[in-house]
Design an enzyme around this catalytic site. Structure first.
Site, short mmCIF file in Angstrom:
data_model
loop_
_atom_site.label_atom_id
_atom_site.label_comp_id
_atom_site.label_asym_id
_atom_site.label_seq_id
_atom_site.Cartn_x
_atom_site.Cartn_y
_atom_site.Cartn_z
N THR A 238 73.34 50.38 20.43
CA THR A 238 73.77 51.50 21.27
C THR A 238 75.22 51.86 20.97
OG1 THR A 238 74.41 49.92 22.99
CG2 THR A 238 72.25 50.99 23.24
N ALA A 239 75.74 51.33 19.84
CA ALA A 239 77.16 51.53 19.55
C ALA A 239 77.36 52.72 18.62
CB ALA A 239 77.75 50.25 18.98
N ARG A 240 77.14 52.52 17.34
CA ARG A 240 77.26 53.61 16.37
C ARG A 240 76.30 53.35 15.21
NH1 ARG A 240 79.30 56.25 19.74
NH2 ARG A 240 81.28 57.39 19.70
N ASP A 264 69.68 53.63 19.72
CA ASP A 264 70.16 54.85 20.38
C ASP A 264 71.10 55.61 19.45
OD1 ASP A 264 70.49 56.60 22.68
OD2 ASP A 264 72.46 55.70 22.99
N GLU A 269 73.21 62.02 12.94
CA GLU A 269 73.01 62.54 14.30
C GLU A 269 73.51 63.96 14.36
OE1 GLU A 269 74.73 60.08 17.31
OE2 GLU A 269 73.75 58.28 16.59
N HIS A 287 70.91 59.05 21.24
CA HIS A 287 72.32 58.83 21.60
C HIS A 287 72.60 59.24 23.06
CE1 HIS A 287 76.60 58.39 19.80
NE2 HIS A 287 76.64 58.22 21.13
N ILE A 288 71.92 58.54 23.99
CA ILE A 288 72.08 58.90 25.40
C ILE A 288 72.63 57.73 26.22
CG2 ILE A 288 70.37 60.76 25.43
CD1 ILE A 288 68.38 58.66 26.65
N GLY A 289 73.30 56.79 25.54
CA GLY A 289 73.81 55.60 26.24
C GLY A 289 74.61 55.94 27.48
N SER A 290 75.48 56.94 27.39
CA SER A 290 76.36 57.24 28.53
C SER A 290 75.86 58.42 29.36
CB SER A 290 77.78 57.53 28.02
OG SER A 290 77.76 58.56 27.05
C1 DGY Z 1 81.01 57.37 23.41
O1 DGY Z 1 81.66 57.62 24.43
O2 DGY Z 1 81.53 56.91 22.40
C2 DGY Z 1 79.56 57.72 23.45
O3 DGY Z 1 78.93 57.37 22.27
C3 DGY Z 1 79.34 59.18 23.73
O4 DGY Z 1 80.13 59.95 22.91
#
Ligand code: DGY
Length: 321
Positions: A238-240, A264, A269, A287-290
């Site tokens: 869920t990082a990058r 994620d 992307e 990419h919906i972690g946050s």
């Molecule tokens: C972050 O804050 O780095 C998340 O991936 C959303 O951009």
């Protein structure tokens, strides 16, 4: 009355964030909500004092060098800043901030969703029921990996990693971690520190990535590191996307060395990776972690807090350069 600073908000932030921003700034916002191109960033910079971008706006060295002198601060609406060439910003004397802490809970929730979904065949099961092809049941049907009591390895024990460890303890998981530096005993809460991935990886039934994408961590999960995980391990990211060599991941999934993965984040992307998405044991999200209402407000407010501090002459709390 002095005029308000002009602020360009590149993407559609939460309604509460926009309402607050409009009180104190002259806000420029593109209703189409598209990622801003390099050209658009350079053009906008001629008419704004500050920018709130997201990770979708890429500030390469070339872009930063062409920013108009008028821009004084980039208050990112993200914790990750791999889309910003910080050295170039430093050279230009433009302040850069991010939004740490406020998205840790939401991101750890998604990491745990991916972990559970990958372990318990969420994609396969959902596809079966949804497609009307669920026609049988037996004790040998849809059997997955148990989570409770297993070992979770965490790479990157910052705020998100620490929340992930806390959630894992709720499942009686044993937590091991690798981080640039060892945490205090209070922060560790019993998690076992590994100075090197070589000792961490063989312990992991599950491995969850929570470190930033930097030159040092790019491709951290590759053929060699995947081979050090025990057969049957599950990877969560869920990082990058840049942390994972997706070709190596695909090979590991196809050879059956990795049991499953929950992703994620992707190298490309938006879009993801169609070759990975073909596999039902890879649970993917965009990419919906946050992406929760609470967290979007908190991220927007944190970016505005940084701007407010800067324009009042104080040091922004989350200043990076
Ligand atoms: C972050 O804050 O780095 C998340 O991936 C959303 O951009």
């Amino acid at each position: 009355m002095p005029s308000k600073p002009v602020l360009w908000i590149t993407r559609a932030l939460s309604d509460n964030t926009l309402a607050r921003a409009r009180k104190d700034y002259d806000v420029i916002l593109d209703p189409a909500d598209n990622p801003a191109s390099a050209q658009s960033i350079i053009e906008h910079s001629q008419k704004v004092d500050a920018i709130i971008p997201c990770h979708s706006e890429i500030f390469t060295e070339n872009v930063v060098n062409q920013l108009h002198d008028r821009v004084r601060i980039i208050a990112n609406h993200s914790v990750g800043v791999d889309h910003c060439n910080l050295k170039a910003f430093e050279k230009r004397g433009i302040v850069v901030t991010n939004t740490p802490d406020v998205l840790s809970d939401a991101t750890a929730e998604i990491a745990f969703l991916l972990l559970l979904g990958a372990a318990r065949k969420a994609v396969e099961g959902d596809t079966l029921v949804r497609s009307g092809q669920w026609t049988t049941w037996s004790p040998s049907f849809m059997v997955g990996q148990q989570v409770t009591g297993k070992t979770l390895g965490i790479i990157g024990m910052g705020k998100v990693g620490q929340v992930m460890a806390k959630r894992a303890r709720g499942f009686d998981m044993v937590v091991h971690y690798h981080n640039r530096s060892r945490l205090s005993a209070q922060e560790e809460q019993g998690a076992v520190f590994h100075e090197s991935l070589d000792t961490l990886l063989p312990k992991c039934d599950y491995l969850s990535l929570h470190c930033p994408a930097t030159e040092a961590t790019k491709g951290l999960i590759n053929t060699d590191t995947l081979a050090k995980l025990p057969k049957g391990a599950i990877l969560v990211n869920t990082a990058r996307g840049a942390l994972v060599d997706e070709t190596a991941l695909l090979e590991s999934i196809e050879s059956g060395h990795l049991y499953a993965a929950g992703l994620d984040c992707f190298a490309t992307e938006p879009c993801g990776n169609p070759a990975l998405a073909k596999h039902q044991n890879i649970f993917t999200l965009p990419h919906i972690g946050s992406a929760t209402y609470d967290t979007r407000d908190a991220m927007g407010f944190r970016a505005l807090d940084n701007l407010d501090a800067f324009f009042s002459g104080a040091e922004p709390r989350d200043r990076l350069v």
